[in-house]
Design a protein around this motif. Structure first.
Motif, PDB file in Angstrom:
ATOM      1  N   HIS A 198     -55.807  30.701  -6.239  1.00  0.00           N
ATOM      2  CA  HIS A 198     -53.837  30.589  -7.081  1.00  0.00           C
ATOM      3  C   HIS A 198     -53.666  30.571  -8.890  1.00  0.00           C
ATOM      4  N   LEU A 199     -53.529  32.159  -9.622  1.00  0.00           N
ATOM      5  CA  LEU A 199     -54.130  32.508 -10.397  1.00  0.00           C
ATOM      6  C   LEU A 199     -52.965  32.634 -11.262  1.00  0.00           C
ATOM      7  N   GLY A 200     -52.807  31.669 -12.326  1.00  0.00           N
ATOM      8  CA  GLY A 200     -51.483  31.743 -13.722  1.00  0.00           C
ATOM      9  C   GLY A 200     -51.620  31.031 -14.527  1.00  0.00           C
ATOM     10  N   GLU A 201     -50.504  31.012 -15.068  1.00  0.00           N
ATOM     11  CA  GLU A 201     -49.578  29.705 -16.212  1.00  0.00           C
ATOM     12  C   GLU A 201     -49.191  28.668 -15.283  1.00  0.00           C
ATOM     13  N   ILE A 202     -49.167  27.210 -16.277  1.00  0.00           N
ATOM     14  CA  ILE A 202     -48.437  25.949 -15.220  1.00  0.00           C
ATOM     15  C   ILE A 202     -47.079  26.598 -15.036  1.00  0.00           C
ATOM     16  N   ASN A 203     -46.297  27.346 -15.686  1.00  0.00           N
ATOM     17  CA  ASN A 203     -44.945  27.550 -15.328  1.00  0.00           C
ATOM     18  C   ASN A 203     -44.568  29.255 -14.006  1.00  0.00           C
ATOM     19  N   SER A 204     -46.000  29.297 -13.798  1.00  0.00           N
ATOM     20  CA  SER A 204     -45.697  30.625 -12.926  1.00  0.00           C
ATOM     21  C   SER A 204     -45.626  30.365 -11.900  1.00  0.00           C
ATOM     22  N   GLU A 205     -45.320  31.528 -11.232  1.00  0.00           N
ATOM     23  CA  GLU A 205     -44.640  31.136  -9.526  1.00  0.00           C
ATOM     24  C   GLU A 205     -46.431  30.627  -8.563  1.00  0.00           C
ATOM     25  N   PHE A 206     -47.130  31.234  -8.878  1.00  0.00           N
ATOM     26  CA  PHE A 206     -48.650  30.672  -8.372  1.00  0.00           C
ATOM     27  C   PHE A 206     -49.514  29.597  -9.115  1.00  0.00           C
ATOM     28  N   GLY A 207     -48.866  29.700 -10.571  1.00  0.00           N
ATOM     29  CA  GLY A 207     -49.844  28.342 -11.206  1.00  0.00           C
ATOM     30  C   GLY A 207     -49.453  27.110 -10.965  1.00  0.00           C
ATOM     31  N   ILE A 208     -47.864  27.567 -10.258  1.00  0.00           N
ATOM     32  CA  ILE A 208     -47.218  25.461 -10.237  1.00  0.00           C
ATOM     33  C   ILE A 208     -47.948  25.156  -9.177  1.00  0.00           C
ATOM     34  N   LEU A 209     -48.794  26.016  -7.800  1.00  0.00           N
ATOM     35  CA  LEU A 209     -48.780  25.516  -6.889  1.00  0.00           C
ATOM     36  C   LEU A 209     -50.550  24.187  -7.457  1.00  0.00           C
ATOM     37  N   PRO A 210     -50.611  22.890  -6.455  1.00  0.00           N
ATOM     38  CA  PRO A 210     -51.283  22.139  -6.527  1.00  0.00           C
ATOM     39  C   PRO A 210     -52.843  22.321  -6.670  1.00  0.00           C
ATOM     40  N   ASP A 211     -52.507  23.823  -5.920  1.00  0.00           N
ATOM     41  CA  ASP A 211     -54.504  23.639  -5.306  1.00  0.00           C
ATOM     42  C   ASP A 211     -54.081  24.940  -6.085  1.00  0.00           C
ATOM     43  N   SER A 212     -55.644  25.122  -6.923  1.00  0.00           N
ATOM     44  CA  SER A 212     -56.091  26.562  -7.428  1.00  0.00           C
ATOM     45  C   SER A 212     -56.940  27.226  -6.343  1.00  0.00           C
ATOM     46  N   ARG A 213     -57.861  26.221  -5.958  1.00  0.00           N
ATOM     47  CA  ARG A 213     -58.662  27.020  -4.735  1.00  0.00           C
ATOM     48  C   ARG A 213     -58.393  26.579  -3.466  1.00  0.00           C
ATOM     49  N   LEU A 214     -58.832  26.816  -2.577  1.00  0.00           N
ATOM     50  CA  LEU A 214     -58.964  26.759  -1.650  1.00  0.00           C
ATOM     51  C   LEU A 214     -60.644  27.439  -0.360  1.00  0.00           C
ATOM     52  N   ILE A 215     -60.449  26.679   0.305  1.00  0.00           N
ATOM     53  CA  ILE A 215     -61.921  27.321   0.989  1.00  0.00           C
ATOM     54  C   ILE A 215     -61.845  26.488   2.635  1.00  0.00           C
ATOM     55  N   GLN A 216     -61.473  27.008   3.517  1.00  0.00           N
ATOM     56  CA  GLN A 216     -62.133  26.852   4.562  1.00  0.00           C
ATOM     57  C   GLN A 216     -62.986  27.890   5.819  1.00  0.00           C
ATOM     58  N   VAL A 217     -63.085  26.541   7.411  1.00  0.00           N
ATOM     59  CA  VAL A 217     -63.792  27.182   7.996  1.00  0.00           C
ATOM     60  C   VAL A 217     -63.278  27.422   8.801  1.00  0.00           C
ATOM     61  N   LEU A 218     -63.298  28.132   9.645  1.00  0.00           N
ATOM     62  CA  LEU A 218     -62.320  28.369  11.126  1.00  0.00           C
ATOM     63  C   LEU A 218     -62.653  28.657  12.382  1.00  0.00           C
ATOM     64  N   GLY A 219     -62.775  28.020  13.812  1.00  0.00           N
ATOM     65  CA  GLY A 219     -63.153  28.964  14.442  1.00  0.00           C
ATOM     66  C   GLY A 219     -61.723  28.865  16.099  1.00  0.00           C
TER      67      GLY A 219
END
Lengths: 255, 426
Positions: free
Chosen positions: B401-422
C-alpha cells in the motif's frame, strides 16, 4: 505440326485428368468430414502434455459441438479435470469466445490468442472445418510417415487462409490418397514461423466413419513440448442453438 | 564484413540439415508417446457435482504507523454442491468457512458465508429455454476487471475479505435471496429478478446466514442480453430498489483483433453520494454516472495485460477528499462504506492487471495488479506467484500500500503483506 499435336494431346490429357480427379478443396472437405462427424455430438477429450518425453500434465474436458448454418462448428467445452478447473467452461462460436468460471460467476471474453489449455490452443479442442476458412492447393503426392509410423502415400495440400478470423495464416496438410484420412498437418503464423505439427492417428469407427481418435501436437519452436489429444466417448446428441452463447454458460449442466 | 556474412551463411547452411534432422527425430520420438488413460466423466445422470477445497495461509503484515509487524493466518473450507433432483430441476448449495487470525474488527474469528442455496428449474422448448430459480443466488453482472457498476447485487456481499484480488473476491461473496426468471433464445436472453427485504441490517455473528447483509431492502433487476455480432455483445440493465429512482446500465465487450478485447460498463442513477452513505447523512440523492472501460492484450507467450479506467460520480472529488482529510474518522467511515458496498472510493482510478501463464516453469503462473487512485495518487500493488500440482496449489502473495497518510491506500494500517498459501482440491 508435331508441336501442335503434342500441345493438343497434353491439353486434352490435362483436362481429362482435371475432370476425373477431385480438386484440392474437395480433398480438404473430405478430410474434414473424416475428422468431424456431420452432426452435433459430444466427445471426451484427454490432453496429455509431455516435456522431453516425460509426462508433465494431464487434463480432461468434454466438448459439445454443433454445426452452424455457415458450415462451421461451434463448441462448448466443459473442464472436468484437474479438480481446480472442474466446472469451468469455454465457448467457441467462430471468434466469439468466452471463458466462464462458476466460482466467480464471471464470463470473460477471450481473444483467439488467449490459451487456457497449456500447450494446446483453444482451436485444437474445438471442432473446426478447415475447408470453410482455407483455400487448398495440391502441391504434390508423396510418401510420408503417418502418426502410427507407417509409410503412406499422401496428397500434400497447401492451405491459405481466406477468412480473416483464423488462428493460422497457412497450413500444410497431408491427406491419405486412398481414403482422405488426414495424416499430418503443419500450422504456420503469418510470419511463416512453424507454430505446430500435428499427426492424426489411432483411426477407429466412430459415429458412422473411421475417424482419428488421437492427435499428436508437436510445438513448432520446441519439438520437445508435445501434447497428445485423445478423443473418446463420441455421442451423437441434440445440442440446442441456445447453448452457444454467453448467457447460457451459467445455465450449463453436464449431460 | 562480407567475409563474416559469408561465414555465417555457410554455418547456417551447414547446420540446416542437422536442424531438420533434429526436428524429424523429435517428431519420431513424439509419435512413440502414449496418451494418459481416460477418466470417467461425471454426468447429470450421476446426479451430483461436488467441488471442495481447503486452503491455509500464513504470513506477516508490516505496520505503517506502529513499530514492528504482525502475523496473519487463515484456514478456509470451501465447497459447492449441485444435485439433480429431477429432470430439469437442480438444487445448489455453496458455502465457505473462514477462520482468520487475527479476525477483522467487529467480526468473529470464524465466519461462515452461505453463498448460495437455491433451486433451479429449466424447461427447454422450441423457442428457447425458460428458467425459474428461487433462493439465495449469486447474481453477478459486468465485464469490468476491478470495478463493476452494473453488478447491482455487490454491496454488503462480502462477510470477510481474504484477498485484494478482485477476481478472487468475487468467489467469496454472498448471493441475495431472490426469485428469478429468465428466457433464453438464440442470440440473447431476458432476465427478471426480485430480491425482497428479509432483515433490517447485517448480523455480525459468524455463523449467521446474514440475510440482512444482502436482503435489507426490496430490489428488482431486469437484464436484456444481446449479441450484436460475432465480435460485439452487450447487456442492458434496469435496476430499482425501494425508495429510489431506477438506475439504468449498459455493458459491452468486443473482440478488437486476434489478440485484443475491450470492455465497458456504464450506469446512470440517482442515489446518495458515498460520503452521505458512509456518514449516515439524510438522503440527498443526486444523479450521477459510473463508468469503466478497459482493454486486454494477450501475447503468444501467454502474457495478458489489461488496462482499465474507472469512474464513480458518487465518490468524492479531489478538493472534497482533501477537505475530508481534516477528519480522519469521517475519512475512515467513507472508505469503510466504499469497501462494504464494493464501490470505487476515488472519483477516477486506474487498474493494470497482468497474468503470465507458465512463467519459466510450465505450472508456475504470475498474477499482478496495480490500482491507482487518480485523485490522491495512492496505489495498491499485488503480486502472486502460484505453482500448480495435480491437486495442490502453492502460492506466494505480496501486497503493498503506497501513498500519503490521508490517501485511500496510505491510510491503511498495513504497508506490506506477505503470505504463503496452500490449497488442496478434492
Amino acid at each position: 505440326m508435331k508441336y501442335l499435336v503434342s500441345l493438343l494431346f497434353s491439353v486434352l490429357l490435362g483436362a481429362g485428368s482435371a475432370w476425373a480427379a477431385p480438386s484440392a478443396d474437395d480433398i480438404l472437405t473430405a478430410s474434414d468430414a473424416i475428422r468431424n462427424p456431420g452432426r452435433a455430438f459430444s466427445v471426451t477429450v484427454t490432453l496429455t502434455e509431455f516435456q522431453a518425453g516425460k509426462q508433465v500434465d494431464t487434463s480432461t474436458l468434454t466438448s459439445y459441438s454443433r454445426n452452424q448454418p455457415n458450415g462451421q462448428f461451434s463448441s462448448l467445452i466443459s473442464f472436468v479435470l484437474p479438480a481446480r478447473d472442474a466446472g469451468k467452461l469455454m465457448l467457441k462460436n467462430g471468434n466469439d469466445m468466452w471463458f466462464y468460471d462458476p466460482s466467480s460467476k464471471a464470463s470473460v471474453r477471450l481473444s483467439p490468442q488467449q490459451r487456457l489449455l497449456g500447450q494446446a490452443s483453444n482451436g485444437d479442442v474445438a471442432t473446426v472445418n478447415l475447408a470453410k476458412d482455407y483455400k487448398a492447393t495440391l502441391v504434390a503426392d508423396e510418401d510420408i510417415q503417418d502418426g502410427d509410423r507407417r509409410t503412406r502415400k499422401a496428397h500434400k495440400l497447401a492451405l491459405a487462409a481466406i477468412s480473416p478470423d483464423v488462428t493460422y495464416a497457412s497450413i500444410e496438410m497431408w491427406v491419405d490418397v486412398e481414403n482422405n484420412h488426414p495424416l499430418k498437418a503443419r500450422f504456420f503464423a503469418e510470419s511463416q514461423r512453424l507454430l505446430k505439427t500435428a499427426y492424426y492417428r489411432r483411426y477407429q469407427p466412430q459415429l458412422g466413419a473411421t475417424r482419428p481418435t488421437e492427435t499428436v501436437i508437436i510445438d513448432g519452436l520446441n519439438p520437445q513440448s508435445v501434447t497428445i489429444l485423445r478423443l473418446s466417448d463420441f455421442v451423437a446428441r441434440t445440442i440446442p442453438e441456445i447453448w452457444m452463447q454467453r448467457d447460457f454458460l451459467p445455465r450449463f449442466q453436464p449431460e | 564484413m562480407q567475409f563474416f556474412r559469408l561465414v555465417l551463411t555457410g554455418v547456417a547452411l551447414a547446420l540446416m540439415p542437422a536442424t531438420a534432422a533434429f526436428a524429424a527425430d523429435a517428431e519420431l520420438d513424439a509419435l512413440a508417446l502414449e496418451s494418459a488413460t481416460e477418466t470417467a466423466v461425471p454426468t447429470a445422470r450421476s446426479g451430483r457435482d461436488l467441488r471442495f477445497f481447503v486452503e491455509g495461509a500464513t504470513g506477516n503484515a508490516s505496520q505503517r504507523y506502529q513499530p514492528g509487524s504482525r502475523s496473519i493466518g487463515r484456514v478456509s473450507v470451501d465447497f459447492s454442491l449441485a444435485v439433480t433432483v429431477a429432470p430439469g430441476l437442480r438444487a445448489i448449495v455453496s458455502d465457505r468457512v473462514d477462520y482468520m487470525d487475527p479476525s477483522d474488527p467487529g467480526t468473529d474469528a470464524t465466519v461462515n458465508s452461505l453463498r448460495e442455496a437455491y433451486v433451479s428449474w429449466q424447461g427447454d422448448g422450441a423457442a428457447g429455454a425458460n428458467i425459474v430459480e428461487f433462493g439465495r443466488i449469486n447474481l453477478r453482472y459486468g465485464p469490468g476487471y476491478g470495478y463493476n457498476p452494473t453488478d447491482f447485487f455487490r454491496d454488503g456481499s462480502l462477510r470477510t475479505q481474504t484477498t485484494a484480488n478482485p477476481f478472487a473476491m468475487r468467489e467469496n461473496r454472498l448471493g441475495s435471496v431472490m426469485l428469478r426468471g429468465q428466457h433464453l433464445w438464440s442470440g440473447g436472453s431476458l432476465s427478471l429478478a426480485y430480491s425482497p427485504k428479509l432483515a433490517d441490517e447485517p448480523n455480525p455473528d459468524g455463523w449467521n446466514v446474514d440475510l440482512g447483509a444482502t436482503n435489507n431492502r426490496n430490489r428488482a433487476l431486469l437484464v436484456l442480453g444481446t449479441q450484436f455480432s460475432p465480435t460485439i455483445s452487450s447487456q442492458l440493465l434496469a435496476y430499482k430498489e425501494a425508495g429510489r429512482a431506477s438506475t439504468l446500465g449498459a455493458s459491452a465487450t468486443a473482440l478488437l483483433s486476434e489478440a485484443a478485447t475491450a470492455h465497458l460498463e456504464f450506469t446512470r442513477g440517482s442515489e446518495p453520494d458515498l460520503l452521505s452513505r458512509g456518514l449516515g447523512l439524510p438522503d440527498t440523492s443526486r444523479t450521477r454516472n459510473r463508468f469503466v472501460a478497459g482493454m486486454t492484450y494477450t501475447t503468444l507467450g501467454k502474457l495478458s495485460v489489461t488496462a482499465e479506467y474507472q469512474y464513480n460520480g458518487f465518490a468524492l472529488s479531489e478538493s472534497d477528499w482533501a477537505a475530508l482529510g481534516a477528519s480522519p474518522a469521517a475519512q475512515e467511515a467513507y472508505l469503510r462504506e466504499a469497501q462494504r458496498s464494493q464501490d470505487l472510493a476515488a472519483r477516477q482510478a486506474y487498474l493494470v492487471y497482468v497474468t503470465q501463464k507458465s512463467l519459466g516453469l510450465k505450472d508456475l503462473d504470475l498474477t499482478a495488479f496495480l490500482r491507482v487512485n487518480a485523485v490522491d495518487q495512492s496505489k495498491m500493488a499485488w503480486v502472486e506467484l502460484r505453482h500448480h500440482w495435480p491437486s495442490f496449489d502453492l502460492a506466494l502473495q505480496v501486497q503493498r500500500h503506497l501513498g500519503e497518510i490521508n490517501s485511500e491506500f496510505g491510510i491503511l494500517p498495513d504497508s506490506r503483506l506477505i503470505q504463503v498459501l496452500g490449497t488442496y482440491y478434492y
